[in-house]
Design a protein around this motif. Structure first.
Motif, PDB file in Angstrom:
ATOM      1  N   GLN A 140      -4.909 -95.475 -63.689  1.00 52.54           N
ATOM      2  CA  GLN A 140      -3.599 -94.890 -63.395  1.00 52.54           C
ATOM      3  C   GLN A 140      -2.600 -96.020 -63.305  1.00 52.54           C
ATOM      4  N   TYR A 141      -1.547 -95.959 -64.094  1.00 55.73           N
ATOM      5  CA  TYR A 141      -0.604 -97.062 -64.152  1.00 55.73           C
ATOM      6  C   TYR A 141       0.605 -96.824 -63.254  1.00 55.73           C
ATOM      7  N   ASP A 142       1.478 -95.919 -63.648  1.00 49.47           N
ATOM      8  CA  ASP A 142       2.721 -95.782 -62.886  1.00 49.47           C
ATOM      9  C   ASP A 142       2.723 -94.623 -61.893  1.00 49.47           C
ATOM     10  N   LEU A 143       1.769 -93.715 -62.013  1.00 52.93           N
ATOM     11  CA  LEU A 143       1.749 -92.594 -61.072  1.00 52.93           C
ATOM     12  C   LEU A 143       0.375 -92.452 -60.419  1.00 52.93           C
ATOM     13  N   PRO A 144       0.058 -93.349 -59.472  1.00 49.95           N
ATOM     14  CA  PRO A 144      -1.257 -93.282 -58.814  1.00 49.95           C
ATOM     15  C   PRO A 144      -1.336 -92.073 -57.878  1.00 49.95           C
ATOM     16  N   LEU A 145      -2.543 -91.737 -57.465  1.00 50.53           N
ATOM     17  CA  LEU A 145      -2.718 -90.580 -56.579  1.00 50.53           C
ATOM     18  C   LEU A 145      -2.097 -90.804 -55.197  1.00 50.53           C
ATOM     19  N   CYS A 146      -2.145 -92.057 -54.701  1.00 56.32           N
ATOM     20  CA  CYS A 146      -1.647 -92.312 -53.342  1.00 56.32           C
ATOM     21  C   CYS A 146      -0.718 -93.525 -53.339  1.00 56.32           C
ATOM     22  N   LYS A 147       0.338 -93.429 -52.546  1.00 57.24           N
ATOM     23  CA  LYS A 147       1.273 -94.545 -52.427  1.00 57.24           C
ATOM     24  C   LYS A 147       1.558 -94.828 -50.953  1.00 57.24           C
ATOM     25  N   GLY A 148       1.920 -96.083 -50.667  1.00 58.26           N
ATOM     26  CA  GLY A 148       2.267 -96.445 -49.298  1.00 58.26           C
ATOM     27  C   GLY A 148       1.048 -96.360 -48.392  1.00 58.26           C
ATOM     28  N   GLY A 149       1.276 -96.386 -47.074  1.00 52.82           N
ATOM     29  CA  GLY A 149       0.153 -96.268 -46.148  1.00 52.82           C
ATOM     30  C   GLY A 149      -0.113 -97.556 -45.401  1.00 52.82           C
ATOM     31  N   PHE A 150      -1.010 -97.480 -44.455  1.00 55.41           N
ATOM     32  CA  PHE A 150      -1.366 -98.679 -43.683  1.00 55.41           C
ATOM     33  C   PHE A 150      -2.743 -98.513 -43.057  1.00 55.41           C
ATOM     34  N   VAL A 151      -3.344 -99.648 -42.714  1.00 56.30           N
ATOM     35  CA  VAL A 151      -4.644 -99.652 -42.050  1.00 56.30           C
ATOM     36  C   VAL A 151      -4.527-100.511 -40.795  1.00 56.30           C
ATOM     37  N   GLU A 152      -5.053-100.007 -39.698  1.00 59.23           N
ATOM     38  CA  GLU A 152      -5.106-100.838 -38.491  1.00 59.23           C
ATOM     39  C   GLU A 152      -6.493-101.436 -38.381  1.00 59.23           C
ATOM     40  N   TYR A 153      -6.552-102.681 -37.953  1.00 61.41           N
ATOM     41  CA  TYR A 153      -7.854-103.298 -37.731  1.00 61.41           C
ATOM     42  C   TYR A 153      -7.769-104.156 -36.481  1.00 61.41           C
ATOM     43  N   GLU A 154      -8.929-104.570 -36.018  1.00 60.13           N
ATOM     44  CA  GLU A 154      -8.970-105.296 -34.764  1.00 60.13           C
ATOM     45  C   GLU A 154      -9.443-106.718 -35.007  1.00 60.13           C
ATOM     46  N   LEU A 155      -8.747-107.662 -34.428  1.00 59.58           N
ATOM     47  CA  LEU A 155      -9.209-109.054 -34.504  1.00 59.58           C
ATOM     48  C   LEU A 155      -8.963-109.697 -33.145  1.00 59.58           C
ATOM     49  N   ASP A 156     -10.005-110.270 -32.582  1.00 57.98           N
ATOM     50  CA  ASP A 156      -9.943-110.906 -31.268  1.00 57.98           C
ATOM     51  C   ASP A 156      -9.271-110.002 -30.234  1.00 57.98           C
ATOM     52  N   GLY A 157      -9.668-108.725 -30.282  1.00 57.79           N
ATOM     53  CA  GLY A 157      -9.161-107.786 -29.282  1.00 57.79           C
ATOM     54  C   GLY A 157      -7.747-107.303 -29.526  1.00 57.79           C
ATOM     55  N   LYS A 158      -7.138-107.779 -30.625  1.00 56.59           N
ATOM     56  CA  LYS A 158      -5.773-107.308 -30.924  1.00 56.59           C
ATOM     57  C   LYS A 158      -5.789-106.360 -32.111  1.00 56.59           C
ATOM     58  N   ILE A 159      -4.933-105.332 -32.023  1.00 53.12           N
ATOM     59  CA  ILE A 159      -4.806-104.400 -33.144  1.00 53.12           C
ATOM     60  C   ILE A 159      -3.746-104.932 -34.108  1.00 53.12           C
ATOM     61  N   LYS A 160      -4.126-105.068 -35.386  1.00 48.22           N
ATOM     62  CA  LYS A 160      -3.172-105.536 -36.394  1.00 48.22           C
ATOM     63  C   LYS A 160      -3.058-104.493 -37.500  1.00 48.22           C
ATOM     64  N   THR A 161      -2.011-104.637 -38.322  1.00 47.70           N
ATOM     65  CA  THR A 161      -1.749-103.650 -39.361  1.00 47.70           C
ATOM     66  C   THR A 161      -1.603-104.310 -40.730  1.00 47.70           C
ATOM     67  N   VAL A 162      -2.202-103.678 -41.728  1.00 47.70           N
ATOM     68  CA  VAL A 162      -1.979-104.085 -43.116  1.00 47.70           C
ATOM     69  C   VAL A 162      -1.393-102.888 -43.855  1.00 47.70           C
TER      70      VAL A 162
END
Lengths: 95, 473, 482
Positions: free
Chosen positions: B93-115
């Motif tokens: 899929q080139y220009d019209l993918p199924l999903c766009k945007g979004g974020f993931v939270e993960y934990e590192l050294d007890g802190k919640i971070k976002t990608v």
């Protein structure tokens, strides 16, 4: 538009074609002629016209996720120029 | 000092029953070219038909990663020649993918971070090349396996963040049931885009290191590439935008020189596949089918089942473990005992060397049966390990294994009494200490009885007998 | 020639079913005729054994009182870009000269299930790229009426074999006119169905968004009977749709009250005089029989060829990339390493016209040119489609020549490729718009060579085209010289 020798060589490589010097000359002329003809497209006003990729309005043509028996391997490999009974063979691919 | 900026492209094979465009089985392994047909082997004249589950799983992932789901999405051809790609294009899929945007939270050294997630699209996996001596053998079993590509924004700044993020993402993908995310089998692979810059300055030129298939490779390749780029810049050089490979055995990255000119993929819409249009109702339907994620499970374990937070976190670290726990606790109504047993015995037994995953060879029903056998005194805790070994990845029931191995512990008080009497006679001084009020000796005496009866005695009953015999004396 | 071979397909089926003649007898006659006409070079492969077996099977069913299927063991031919299991399928290319597909195209399965006796695979332009069936690795097809002339292309072998009564009907494929133009040049009927009406699964793709399989026959009703067999929803082809008609072959010829559209762009001053004369006479005959003729316009008509060559070449470049010398077909391993296999196999395996299309296609898709060519052409496509649909809103069919002239001299135009492309000017817009179109014979030119009339219909309105063309056939008494 004049298509240059260099572009002919680049395009030939994209399609994995080897061209002799004469073929390159011929291809320069051919592609130049084609692009000349393609100018007909510029005469058409397509501002606010969406492109058509499919002539049909169909959407969501989907298949249920169900496995079916695969093909006989021998039948698939039968046409291969080089094979070992399990796999197609090519000279080592280097990346 | 340079700061690194990382963006990842994660390729994840979807756990469908069949391939993305044909009915061949989507299964790891198998004899070469046995999960193949003309469609996935790229024969002339074949046509693709899209697997609805592959679309659903990609949308499910998008929803779990907080993406916007495209109402209209289409397929394109990415054209290039390589022997693992039988049609000489990858349907993607080139220009019209199924999903766009979004974020993931993960934990590192007890802190919640976002990608942030840039996009998720669906494509087909390529076959596999088996390099042997001067030749490459081509196996198309993997050709046409549905492959989801998750592209992050450049929000990561260290190898530790990259690995922690991947670990978090892996857990989500497994929880939502779209992939078995086995890096060693290649069902989860990662490309790393890396650039360096002095703090506060604009991002440098990035390079892409492709096809990393373990957390360790991700980590080491990032450190390698970071050092390399810093070295080039410190020596007054410039970074070339390029694609690189990682040699995991030698722990070095190298450039795929000379390939750059070929990267004119000539994308155009795939005429043989119709677009996918998703209605709001369909998206909601997919959302409802998302299995419970880690966070929700921790809440249930602690609040409803009364487990300590410590237990809940360990059990939910891996979805398979969490599923085993839930299945077991549904039958064996002592969640804490089930938790203890899983955290000790199951996790010890399921640990595989060189893998982040725990392999589970016992069903919830069998585990519940084992726990019940221990609880009701039919077998000892020690004997349960032999039972576990016997039923692991097998068809035998725990009870059958107990009988076959003769592990049923002795609860006949008459028989046991004579064994206890013998032990007391042989350990007169210990018996005296017990009578003098030293309760600690009891455990020693019980142990001696267990030893004498080869572990087949019910320790609880033995304890009672010792108390009875020594007190009445 | 055995007179039996001159029957229309519909009559042949009846004759076999009523045991007036056996399917085996017809198949033998067909095979004999193919041998007689060998010089025309219509066939790349003849499959006598399997054809006779299919015919015998039909005869056996009839003898037992069973249903031999709608084609009842009658011999037909299949263009050699349609996959046949166990029978080599070459696309008239050196690249595939020894390629034997491990599966049947869906339409071939349908033919077999209909009881057809497939006698052979017909010659064509390599990978269906051409207008004269001269670009074949197996040599050029020679027009049955005049051997110094081409049979048209790319389905030249199919059209010519039907014209020469070697078979009762044949399958062709049409990407930009490849069924209709050879039908016109050979004096037979040929239908390009609505895009998606006939499954493409197993058709070795040239340009997937334009390709369509269709029948060639000596009568309109023969084409309709073939369409009855060919049109069905195929789960293997995502673009395939269920047919809107239960049967096509039961159409009733009808012309009264039908509205015929003539776009002024169809008849430029430069049009060949014979073609103009024949078309005018045909339209007048239809009008005389009660049709209502309307003038209309297709403004983007002149941009259609450019649109077609951009889109079809782009898709072809991609579709033909799988021919890499690794999995099947021609493989030149004389070079050094993998890259050489790609270059040498493709360079040695493809003919010049195929290479020109691959070059054009990769050019219009390559970095920097996509918007100017591919995207632009995709937008013009939208307009062409709209304009044809608009024109058809008030008409039952648009009528125009199938080709700007009759069959040209063999070898004449091969030196000027872009000139050959002009052959397609009337046919390509129909593929671009995805519409059905039928070419029927409409008299001959001064040299006695057939001229074709093209009837273009609304999407899925094939039956209407059959009615109109069937009526025209009745008016002209089948010889089409009005």
């Amino acid at each position: 538009m004049k298509v240059t020798r260099k572009e002919v060589e680049r395009i030939a490589a994209l399609g994995r074609l080897e061209l002799s010097e004469e073929q390159k000359r011929e291809m320069e002329a051919h592609l130049s002629g084609m692009t000349e003809h393609f100018k007909m497209l510029d005469a058409v006003d397509t501002s606010s016209v969406p492109p058509t990729a499919h002539i049909l309005d169909k959407v969501n043509v989907l298949r249920p996720d169900k496995a079916e028996p695969s093909f006989e391997r021998d039948a698939l490999l039968a046409n291969a120029p080089e094979r070992d009974g399990e796999c197609y063979i090519v000279p080592r691919a280097v990346e | 000092m340079y700061e690194m900026t990382l963006g990842l492209e994660i390729h994840c094979e979807l756990k469908t029953e069949s391939k993305i465009f044909c009915g061949c089985r989507n299964e790891f392994g198998g004899e070469p070219n046995t999960h193949c047909c003309p469609v996935c082997s790229g024969f002339p004249g074949v046509m693709p038909v899209l697997n609805e589950k592959a679309v659903e799983y990609t949308v499910r992932t998008g929803l779990a990663l907080n993406c916007e789901i495209s109402r209209y999405s289409k397929w394109d051809r990415k054209n290039y020649f390589y022997p693992d790609l039988p049609k000489a294009w990858q349907t993607s899929q080139y220009d019209l993918p199924l999903c766009k945007g979004g974020f993931v939270e993960y934990e590192l050294d007890g802190k919640i971070k976002t990608v942030r997630i840039n996009r998720i699209h669906l494509e087909e996996d390529a076959g596999k090349l088996l390099h042997e001596g001067g030749v490459s053998r081509i196996d198309y079993n993997r050709s046409g396996v549905p492959l989801m590509e998750i592209v992050t924004e450049p929000d990561l700044h260290s190898e530790a963040e990259a690995v922690a993020f991947l670990d978090g993402l892996k857990s989500v993908l497994k929880y939502i049931g779209v992939s078995d995310v086995k890096m060693q089998e290649g069902s989860l692979r990662c490309d790393v885009n890396l650039s360096v810059a002095k703090p506060g300055q604009k991002l440098g030129t990035r390079t892409e290191t492709k096809n990393l298939n373990s957390f360790s490779a991700v980590k080491r390749s990032i450190l390698f590439e970071y050092d390399r780029q810093c070295g080039v810049l410190n020596a007054g050089g410039t970074i070339t935008q390029e694609t690189r490979r990682w040699d995991d055995n030698k722990s070095v990255g190298y450039s795929m020189r000379g390939k750059e000119d070929a990267h004119d993929y000539r994308y155009f819409p795939e005429p043989d596949l119709m677009p996918v249009v998703l209605s709001g109702e369909k998206i909601e339907e997919i959302r409802k089918a998302i299995p419970r994620l880690k966070k929700e499970r921790i809440a249930i374990y602690t609040e409803k089942l009364g487990l300590p937070l410590y237990d809940a976190r360990i059990l939910t670290a891996d979805k398979d473990i969490a599923d085993l726990f839930e299945g077991t606790a549904a039958v064996f109504k002592n969640p804490k005992k089930a938790s203890n047993y899983i955290m000790s015995e199951i996790m010890r037994k399921g640990k595989r060397e060189g893998s982040e995953d725990v392999e589970i060879g016992v069903s919830p029903a069998a585990l519940a049966e084992i726990l019940t056998l221990i609880d009701s005194g039919v077998i000892s805790l020690a004997a349960s390990k032999d039972v576990l070994d016997a039923v692991w990845n097998g068809a035998e029931s725990p009870l059958a294994a107990v009988e076959r191995l003769g592990l049923r512990q002795n609860s006949d008080s008459g028989e046991l009494e004579s064994a206890v009497k013998e032990v007391i006679a042989a350990n007169a001084s210990a018996a005296e200490q017990y009578k003098a009020g030293n309760q600690k000796v009891a455990a020693f005496l019980v142990g001696q009885v267990m030893k004498a009866t080869k572990g087949k005695s019910n320790p609880k009953l033995v304890g009672e007998l010792i108390e009875k015999l020594l007190k009445t004396n | 020639m055995n007179n039996l071979l001159q029957m229309p397909l519909t009559e042949a089926v009846k004759a076999v079913k009523s045991k007036k003649v056996s399917a085996v007898e017809l198949t033998r006659a067909s095979l004999g005729r193919i041998a007689e006409c060998k010089e025309l070079n219509n066939f790349i492969t003849v499959c006598a054994e399997s054809a006779l077996a299919a015919a015998a099977e039909a005869d056996k069913k009839i003898a037992l009182g069973g249903d031999p299927g709608p084609l009842a063991g009658v011999p037909v031919a299949v263009k050699d870009n349609i996959s046949t299991k166990g029978i080599r399928t070459t696309c008239a290319s050196k690249f595939l000269q020894n390629y034997v597909p491990p599966f049947d195209a869906s339409v071939v399965t349908a033919l077999r299930n209909a009881g057809a006796s497939i006698v052979g695979k017909t010659n064509m332009d390599e990978f269906a790229m051409g207008s004269g069936s001269e670009n074949s690795y197996f040599g050029a097809v020679k027009n049955f009426r005049e051997r110094s002339r081409v049979a048209g292309g790319s389905s030249g072998g199919s059209a010519n074999a039907v014209a020469a009564c070697e078979v009762f009907a044949a399958l062709g494929s049409d990407t930009g006119g490849s069924i209709r133009q050879p039908a016109a040049y050979c004096g037979v009927a040929g239908l390009k169905p609505t895009y998606s009406l006939v499954s493409r699964y197993g058709l070795i793709a040239f340009a997937s968004s334009l390709d369509q399989i269709g029948p060639l026959g000596r009568t309109v009703r023969d084409c309709a009977l073939m369409l009855d067999v060919l049109a069905f929803a195929d789960p293997r082809d995502s673009t395939s749709v269920p047919r809107p008609q239960k049967t096509y072959s039961d159409f009733v010829p009808r012309v009264k009250g039908k509205r015929i559209g003539i776009a002024k762009e169809f008849f430029p001053d430069t049009l060949n005089a014979d073609v103009r004369k024949r078309l005018n006479a045909a339209v007048a005959a239809l009008e005389g029989a009660g049709a209502v003729v309307k003038e209309t316009s297709i403004k983007s008509f002149n941009a259609a060829l450019a649109t077609y060559y951009v889109l079809s070449s782009a898709e072809a470049a991609s579709n033909l990339a799988r021919f890499d010398g690794i999995k099947y077909g021609y493989s030149d391993r004389s070079g050094d390493g993998l890259t050489d296999i790609y270059f040498k196999s493709r360079t040695g395996g493809f003919g010049d016209e195929v290479k020109r299309r691959i070059m054009t296609g990769n050019y219009v898709l390559s970095s920097g040119y996509y918007d100017a060519y591919y995207l632009k052409a995709s937008k013009v496509r939208t307009l062409i489609k709209r304009e044809y649909e608009d024109a058809l809103r008030d008409c039952d069919a648009l009528i125009c020549p199938t080709a700007p002239s009759s069959a040209f001299k063999a070898g004449k135009k091969t030196s000027d490729h872009t000139q050959v492309y002009l052959e397609d000017v009337y046919t390509v817009p129909v593929n671009i718009a995805g519409l059905p179109a039928l070419s029927v014979p409409c008299g001959t030119d001064g040299g006695g060579m057939p001229i074709g009339m093209q009837l273009i219909g609304k999407a899925f309105d094939e039956k209407n085209l059959f009615e109109l063309a069937g009526a025209f056939e009745e008016i002209t008494g089948g010889n089409a010289d009005v």
